[in-house]
Design a protein around this motif. Structure first.
Motif, PDB file in Angstrom:
ATOM      1  N   LEU A   1       0.845  -1.202   0.000  1.00 40.64           N
ATOM      2  CA  LEU A   1       0.000   0.000   0.000  1.00 40.64           C
ATOM      3  C   LEU A   1       0.879   1.251   0.000  1.00 40.64           C
ATOM      4  O   LEU A   1       0.734   2.138   0.834  1.00 40.64           O
ATOM      5  CB  LEU A   1      -0.943  -0.041   1.208  1.00 40.64           C
ATOM      6  CG  LEU A   1      -1.906  -1.245   1.172  1.00 40.64           C
ATOM      7  CD1 LEU A   1      -2.458  -1.550   2.551  1.00 40.64           C
ATOM      8  CD2 LEU A   1      -3.036  -1.007   0.186  1.00 40.64           C
TER       9      LEU A   1
ATOM     10  N   MET B   1       1.510   3.828  -5.076  1.00 36.92           N
ATOM     11  CA  MET B   1       0.524   3.373  -6.059  1.00 36.92           C
ATOM     12  C   MET B   1      -0.594   2.562  -5.398  1.00 36.92           C
ATOM     13  O   MET B   1      -1.781   2.761  -5.677  1.00 36.92           O
ATOM     14  CB  MET B   1       1.211   2.490  -7.118  1.00 36.92           C
ATOM     15  CG  MET B   1       2.224   3.195  -7.980  1.00 36.92           C
ATOM     16  SD  MET B   1       1.480   4.391  -9.101  1.00 36.92           S
ATOM     17  CE  MET B   1       0.631   3.339 -10.264  1.00 36.92           C
TER      18      MET B   1
ATOM     19  N   ALA C   1       3.614   0.874   5.340  1.00 34.15           N
ATOM     20  CA  ALA C   1       2.683   1.969   5.032  1.00 34.15           C
ATOM     21  C   ALA C   1       1.398   1.881   5.860  1.00 34.15           C
ATOM     22  O   ALA C   1       0.955   0.789   6.200  1.00 34.15           O
ATOM     23  CB  ALA C   1       2.350   1.936   3.543  1.00 34.15           C
TER      24      ALA C   1
ATOM     25  N   VAL D   1       0.831  -1.626 -14.581  1.00 34.49           N
ATOM     26  CA  VAL D   1       0.038  -0.459 -14.952  1.00 34.49           C
ATOM     27  C   VAL D   1       0.909   0.617 -15.586  1.00 34.49           C
ATOM     28  O   VAL D   1       2.105   0.684 -15.352  1.00 34.49           O
ATOM     29  CB  VAL D   1      -0.649   0.153 -13.711  1.00 34.49           C
ATOM     30  CG1 VAL D   1      -1.521  -0.888 -13.029  1.00 34.49           C
ATOM     31  CG2 VAL D   1       0.359   0.732 -12.719  1.00 34.49           C
TER      32      VAL D   1
ATOM     33  N   GLY E   1       1.042   6.079 -13.520  1.00 35.31           N
ATOM     34  CA  GLY E   1       1.712   6.709 -12.379  1.00 35.31           C
ATOM     35  C   GLY E   1       0.791   7.016 -11.209  1.00 35.31           C
ATOM     36  O   GLY E   1      -0.370   6.597 -11.177  1.00 35.31           O
TER      37      GLY E   1
HETATM   38  P1  NAD Z   1       6.315   2.049  -3.082  1.00 33.53           P
HETATM   39  O1  NAD Z   1       7.686   1.744  -2.665  1.00 33.53           O
HETATM   40  O2  NAD Z   1       5.710   3.379  -2.762  1.00 33.53           O
HETATM   41  O3  NAD Z   1       5.297   0.927  -2.531  1.00 33.53           O
HETATM   42  C1  NAD Z   1       5.627  -0.418  -2.339  1.00 33.53           C
HETATM   43  C2  NAD Z   1       5.028  -0.844  -1.014  1.00 33.53           C
HETATM   44  O4  NAD Z   1       5.269  -2.246  -0.813  1.00 33.53           O
HETATM   45  C3  NAD Z   1       5.635  -0.109   0.211  1.00 33.53           C
HETATM   46  O5  NAD Z   1       4.604   0.520   0.949  1.00 33.53           O
HETATM   47  C4  NAD Z   1       6.315  -1.234   1.000  1.00 33.53           C
HETATM   48  O6  NAD Z   1       6.268  -1.033   2.410  1.00 33.53           O
HETATM   49  C5  NAD Z   1       5.487  -2.426   0.569  1.00 33.53           C
HETATM   50  N1  NAD Z   1       6.155  -3.707   0.793  1.00 33.53           N
HETATM   51  C6  NAD Z   1       7.445  -4.043   0.563  1.00 33.53           C
HETATM   52  N2  NAD Z   1       7.670  -5.320   0.900  1.00 33.53           N
HETATM   53  C7  NAD Z   1       6.499  -5.817   1.357  1.00 33.53           C
HETATM   54  C8  NAD Z   1       6.078  -7.080   1.849  1.00 33.53           C
HETATM   55  N3  NAD Z   1       6.922  -8.108   1.930  1.00 33.53           N
HETATM   56  N4  NAD Z   1       4.790  -7.224   2.248  1.00 33.53           N
HETATM   57  C9  NAD Z   1       3.924  -6.183   2.176  1.00 33.53           C
HETATM   58  N5  NAD Z   1       4.255  -4.967   1.711  1.00 33.53           N
HETATM   59  C10 NAD Z   1       5.513  -4.781   1.305  1.00 33.53           C
HETATM   60  O7  NAD Z   1       6.292   1.815  -4.668  1.00 33.53           O
HETATM   61  P2  NAD Z   1       5.163   2.301  -5.727  1.00 33.53           P
HETATM   62  O8  NAD Z   1       5.593   3.578  -6.358  1.00 33.53           O
HETATM   63  O9  NAD Z   1       3.817   2.184  -5.098  1.00 33.53           O
HETATM   64  O10 NAD Z   1       5.340   1.179  -6.851  1.00 33.53           O
HETATM   65  C11 NAD Z   1       4.823  -0.133  -6.704  1.00 33.53           C
HETATM   66  C12 NAD Z   1       5.012  -0.870  -8.016  1.00 33.53           C
HETATM   67  O11 NAD Z   1       4.338  -0.166  -9.063  1.00 33.53           O
HETATM   68  C13 NAD Z   1       6.471  -1.007  -8.450  1.00 33.53           C
HETATM   69  O12 NAD Z   1       6.671  -2.306  -8.986  1.00 33.53           O
HETATM   70  C14 NAD Z   1       6.622   0.081  -9.500  1.00 33.53           C
HETATM   71  O13 NAD Z   1       7.636  -0.235 -10.451  1.00 33.53           O
HETATM   72  C15 NAD Z   1       5.253   0.076 -10.122  1.00 33.53           C
HETATM   73  N6  NAD Z   1       4.876   1.335 -10.769  1.00 33.53           N
HETATM   74  C16 NAD Z   1       5.087   2.532 -10.129  1.00 33.53           C
HETATM   75  C17 NAD Z   1       4.721   3.704 -10.761  1.00 33.53           C
HETATM   76  C18 NAD Z   1       4.930   5.039 -10.081  1.00 33.53           C
HETATM   77  O14 NAD Z   1       4.808   6.065 -10.757  1.00 33.53           O
HETATM   78  N7  NAD Z   1       5.203   5.080  -8.791  1.00 33.53           N
HETATM   79  C19 NAD Z   1       4.133   3.674 -12.045  1.00 33.53           C
HETATM   80  C20 NAD Z   1       3.893   2.443 -12.647  1.00 33.53           C
HETATM   81  C21 NAD Z   1       4.279   1.278 -12.008  1.00 33.53           C
END
Ligand code: NAD
Length: 290
Positions: free
Chosen positions: A8, A11, A33, A112, A115
């Motif tokens: 959480l 994204m 989070a 996805v 963003g």
């Molecule tokens: P983020 O780091 O903000 O969120 C990832 C979350 O996963 C964190 O809250 C973290 O605490 C949690 N997490 C890590 N290990 C865990 C576990 N073992 N169990 C439960 N939770 C766990 O990253 P984000 O920006 O939300 O991106 C998530 C995914 O989406 C990535 O793979 C990223 O490449 C992809 N993505 C991101 C964007 C963007 O603009 N941010 C756009 C498209 C795709």
């Protein structure tokens, strides 16, 4: 629908919030989070997955996805859907699909584009790989979280589509930025460069919708001090995934490889971390040939 949501972060939080706001019963888990509004907290990933019709994961990388999958697949009901929306390597997506299949769980890889803004507004695009039955079950949830969902093929096809798209995006951004920097040195006004290229054969989404030159074209991160937007380190992640996949598939991708190297030095040595990926333009502006 009863939904488990694991991961959480930037994204996952708005995606889970939108599902809860649409009336779905969402139980969430994250190692750090806080719970978004409307989402009930579980004390473990398996706890969020138990009894769910669909489990959605939104995690940082393939290694974490594999470890979460090892924990939750045994807790999931047969016929439930494990839908991973993270961007991960194709091999991890396929390994998780195999593991799920062995337990009678339907797997989808559904990364996805759009963003954080798209996640908050519910306007993401989903590109999915996996069985028709799984896609049909999750489609109403994609419709809440996004505006478009394309079923790209079998396991891994969603990740394949995502990294191929972003390889084109990274290469195009670099080409557009180096062309602007060349135009500067040739004394060509940036607005004139935009007016010509955006309506000529050099046009692209980068030039026309996300112009890397401040004050030119539509509003973009360039007009906001290059704050992301789409961060350079996320582009580097996706370019590395494209090169990992190209290596495994024996595909020749020289432009993708060079783009990965340029974003690597930009992020790791040239202050690009935390900047939008279009900040390649000020990078090129400062440089000389050779
Ligand atoms: P983020 O780091 O903000 O969120 C990832 C979350 O996963 C964190 O809250 C973290 O605490 C949690 N997490 C890590 N290990 C865990 C576990 N073992 N169990 C439960 N939770 C766990 O990253 P984000 O920006 O939300 O991106 C998530 C995914 O989406 C990535 O793979 C990223 O490449 C992809 N993505 C991101 C964007 C963007 O603009 N941010 C756009 C498209 C795709």
């Amino acid at each position: 629908m009863k939904i488990g949501f694991i991961g959480l972060g930037n994204m996952g939080a708005p995606m889970a919030r939108n599902l809860a706001a649409a009336g779905h019963d969402v139980t969430g888990f994250d190692v750090h989070a806080p719970m978004p509004e409307g989402v009930r907290a579980a004390t473990s990933a398996a706890g969020a997955a138990e009894g769910a019709e669909v489990v959605i994961t939104m995690l940082p990388n393939g290694a974490i996805l594999r470890s979460v999958a090892a924990e939750i697949v045994p807790a999931m009901a047969r016929g439930a859907v494990f839908c991973d929306c993270s961007t991960v390597d194709v091999e991890s997506a396929r390994a998780v699909a195999d593991q799920a299949g062995g337990a009678g769980v339907l797997a989808l890889d559904a990364p996805v584009s759009g963003g954080v803004g798209g996640a908050a507004a519910g306007t993401l695009t989903f590109m999915a790989g996996g069985p028709d039955e799984a896609f049909a079950i999750v489609k109403p949830l994609f419709d809440v979280m996004g505006q478009k969902a394309v079923h790209c093929g079998g396991a891994g096809a969603g990740q394949a589509a995502k990294i191929c798209n972003n390889m084109i995006l990274g290469v195009t951004m670099i080409a557009t930025c180096e062309a602007f920097a060349l135009a500067d040195k040739l004394g060509l006004d940036r607005q004139k460069m935009f007016d010509v290229v955006s309506t000529s054969s050099g046009y692209s989404w980068v030039m026309n919708a996300y112009c890397p030159a401040p004050g030119v074209g539509p509003k973009s991160p360039a007009d906001n001090g290059y704050r992301p937007g789409f961060a350079a380190e996320l582009m580097l992640k996706d370019l590395r995934l494209s090169q990992q996949a190209a290596g495994a598939a024996d595909a020749d991708t020289p432009m993708g490889e060079l783009a990965a190297r340029l974003y690597e030095s930009f992020v790791e040595q040239e202050g690009g971390r935390g900047m939008d990926f279009s900040a390649m333009l000020p990078r090129f502006e400062k440089r000389r040939r050779g």
